[in-house]
Design a protein around this motif. Structure first.
Motif, PDB file in Angstrom:
ATOM      1  N   MET A   1     -18.592 145.841 -12.721  1.00  0.00           N
ATOM      2  CA  MET A   1     -17.767 145.014 -11.256  1.00  0.00           C
ATOM      3  C   MET A   1     -18.889 146.113 -10.266  1.00  0.00           C
ATOM      4  N   SER A   2     -18.584 147.348 -10.033  1.00  0.00           N
ATOM      5  CA  SER A   2     -18.911 147.611  -8.721  1.00  0.00           C
ATOM      6  C   SER A   2     -20.557 147.135  -8.425  1.00  0.00           C
ATOM      7  N   GLY A   3     -21.276 146.595  -9.929  1.00  0.00           N
ATOM      8  CA  GLY A   3     -22.572 146.482  -9.184  1.00  0.00           C
ATOM      9  C   GLY A   3     -22.342 144.589  -9.108  1.00  0.00           C
ATOM     10  N   VAL A   4     -21.433 144.061  -9.298  1.00  0.00           N
ATOM     11  CA  VAL A   4     -21.397 142.514  -9.311  1.00  0.00           C
ATOM     12  C   VAL A   4     -20.882 142.712  -7.662  1.00  0.00           C
ATOM     13  N   TYR A   5     -20.322 142.942  -8.003  1.00  0.00           N
ATOM     14  CA  TYR A   5     -19.475 143.573  -6.502  1.00  0.00           C
ATOM     15  C   TYR A   5     -20.541 143.205  -5.193  1.00  0.00           C
ATOM     16  N   THR A   6     -21.734 144.549  -5.815  1.00  0.00           N
ATOM     17  CA  THR A   6     -22.329 144.610  -4.511  1.00  0.00           C
ATOM     18  C   THR A   6     -23.757 143.635  -4.172  1.00  0.00           C
ATOM     19  N   SER A   7     -23.814 142.832  -5.650  1.00  0.00           N
ATOM     20  CA  SER A   7     -25.068 141.689  -5.547  1.00  0.00           C
ATOM     21  C   SER A   7     -23.480 140.506  -5.276  1.00  0.00           C
ATOM     22  N   LEU A   8     -22.878 140.600  -4.880  1.00  0.00           N
ATOM     23  CA  LEU A   8     -22.062 139.692  -4.726  1.00  0.00           C
ATOM     24  C   LEU A   8     -22.350 139.871  -2.514  1.00  0.00           C
ATOM     25  N   LYS A   9     -21.663 140.911  -2.177  1.00  0.00           N
ATOM     26  CA  LYS A   9     -21.759 140.948  -0.551  1.00  0.00           C
ATOM     27  C   LYS A   9     -23.470 140.731  -0.628  1.00  0.00           C
ATOM     28  N   ASP A  10     -24.577 141.561  -1.251  1.00  0.00           N
ATOM     29  CA  ASP A  10     -26.304 141.119  -0.513  1.00  0.00           C
ATOM     30  C   ASP A  10     -25.933 139.521  -0.835  1.00  0.00           C
ATOM     31  N   TYR A  11     -25.735 138.466  -1.518  1.00  0.00           N
ATOM     32  CA  TYR A  11     -26.049 137.738  -1.566  1.00  0.00           C
ATOM     33  C   TYR A  11     -25.049 136.594  -0.292  1.00  0.00           C
ATOM     34  N   GLY A  12     -23.972 137.136   0.020  1.00  0.00           N
ATOM     35  CA  GLY A  12     -22.965 136.764   0.793  1.00  0.00           C
ATOM     36  C   GLY A  12     -23.797 136.717   2.745  1.00  0.00           C
TER      37      GLY A  12
ATOM     38  N   LEU B   1     -25.366 133.107  -4.926  1.00  0.00           N
ATOM     39  CA  LEU B   1     -24.654 133.426  -4.547  1.00  0.00           C
ATOM     40  C   LEU B   1     -23.485 132.200  -5.569  1.00  0.00           C
ATOM     41  N   ARG B   2     -23.626 131.547  -6.353  1.00  0.00           N
ATOM     42  CA  ARG B   2     -22.669 130.481  -7.102  1.00  0.00           C
ATOM     43  C   ARG B   2     -22.813 131.348  -8.253  1.00  0.00           C
ATOM     44  N   PRO B   3     -23.968 131.531  -9.091  1.00  0.00           N
ATOM     45  CA  PRO B   3     -24.149 132.888  -9.952  1.00  0.00           C
ATOM     46  C   PRO B   3     -22.944 133.937 -10.110  1.00  0.00           C
ATOM     47  N   ALA B   4     -23.064 134.840  -8.733  1.00  0.00           N
ATOM     48  CA  ALA B   4     -22.902 135.822  -8.928  1.00  0.00           C
ATOM     49  C   ALA B   4     -21.208 135.883  -8.713  1.00  0.00           C
ATOM     50  N   LEU B   5     -20.430 134.190  -7.596  1.00  0.00           N
ATOM     51  CA  LEU B   5     -19.029 134.315  -7.540  1.00  0.00           C
ATOM     52  C   LEU B   5     -18.063 133.158  -9.126  1.00  0.00           C
ATOM     53  N   GLU B   6     -18.735 133.110  -9.845  1.00  0.00           N
ATOM     54  CA  GLU B   6     -18.619 133.121 -11.114  1.00  0.00           C
ATOM     55  C   GLU B   6     -18.462 134.792 -12.083  1.00  0.00           C
TER      56      GLU B   6
ATOM     57  N   SER C   1     -15.951 136.744 -11.188  1.00  0.00           N
ATOM     58  CA  SER C   1     -14.282 136.601 -12.461  1.00  0.00           C
ATOM     59  C   SER C   1     -14.233 136.935 -13.115  1.00  0.00           C
ATOM     60  N   ARG C   2     -15.526 136.852 -13.790  1.00  0.00           N
ATOM     61  CA  ARG C   2     -15.513 136.858 -15.521  1.00  0.00           C
ATOM     62  C   ARG C   2     -14.742 138.979 -15.072  1.00  0.00           C
ATOM     63  N   GLU C   3     -15.950 139.076 -14.902  1.00  0.00           N
ATOM     64  CA  GLU C   3     -15.721 140.907 -14.726  1.00  0.00           C
ATOM     65  C   GLU C   3     -14.431 140.863 -14.255  1.00  0.00           C
ATOM     66  N   ARG C   4     -13.835 140.649 -13.755  1.00  0.00           N
ATOM     67  CA  ARG C   4     -12.228 140.993 -13.039  1.00  0.00           C
ATOM     68  C   ARG C   4     -11.530 140.655 -14.368  1.00  0.00           C
TER      69      ARG C   4
END
Length: 215
Positions: free
Chosen positions: A43-54, A138-143, A146-149
């Protein structure tokens, strides 16, 4: 804890069935606890990627808007109005992810649409290609988030269920042990539990990291 419970099974009066239940619980708890830690790390890794892509997407939105303003600056007033409306240039870039994703989509839609009203106004593709690439990342990171949550919530719920079950199982072990040994026996430490005087000693010394054993 596990070795101690096996070692003192007969001394504290645990049946083979009770021991089997305890050992199964401990194995399950360790497994689920480790899986929960892995989910948290993912989750932490996905959040980091999501922030960077955003942030990358926001950068490309600003870049496209700058290009559009620059190219339209020397055009007639009606062209400038057309460009502002077509690409939402009068709107502030939002900070909420869903809103700036929508803005990026609107900019790309405006660029791909046939400019019937102003057919002579042409902008380069490069900034819009970069915007599209940033949006595609960004779109795959958003998906994924949701899955990781969902997976993280499932593992946390499972861990909490095991903790409640463990309270009953381990309390039974503790009560059996103190019934045979008393509350001052240091063998309780081998069961992963604190003996009474050890608790008092730990508090008196103010040693929050100590094991409570008198020196």
């Amino acid at each position: 804890m596990k070795k101690g419970i096996v070692k003192y099974q007969s001394e504290i009066g645990l049946s083979d069935d009770e021991l089997a239940e305890i050992l199964t619980f401990l194995e399950n708890y360790v497994e689920v606890h480790e899986a929960t830690n892995i989910e948290d790390a993912e989750m932490s890794g996905v959040y980091t990627s999501l922030k960077d892509y955003g942030l990358d997407l926001l950068k490309e939105i600003y870049s496209c808007r700058k290009v559009l303003r620059g190219l339209s600056a020397g055009e007639a007033e009606e062209v400038r109005i057309y460009i502002r409306e077509r690409f939402d240039l009068d709107k502030k870039v939002p900070t909420r992810r869903a809103e700036y994703v929508s803005m990026a989509e609107n900019i790309l839609e405006g660029h791909s649409a046939q400019p019937v009203e102003q057919p002579d106004f042409v902008v380069p593709n490069a900034p819009f290609d970069r915007l599209q690439a940033a949006l595609d990342k960004l779109r795959p990171a958003l998906e994924n988030i949701s899955r990781e949550r969902a997976e993280s919530r499932s593992k946390t719920a499972e861990l909490n269920r095991l903790r409640k079950k463990g309270e009953r199982i381990l309390r039974n072990v503790y009560l059996r042990a103190i019934a045979h040994w008393g509350v001052e026996d240091k063998r309780l430490l081998e069961l992963g539990m604190m003996y009474k005087r050890g608790i008092w000693t730990s508090k008196k010394k103010g040693n929050s990291e100590g094991n409570g054993v008198e020196e």
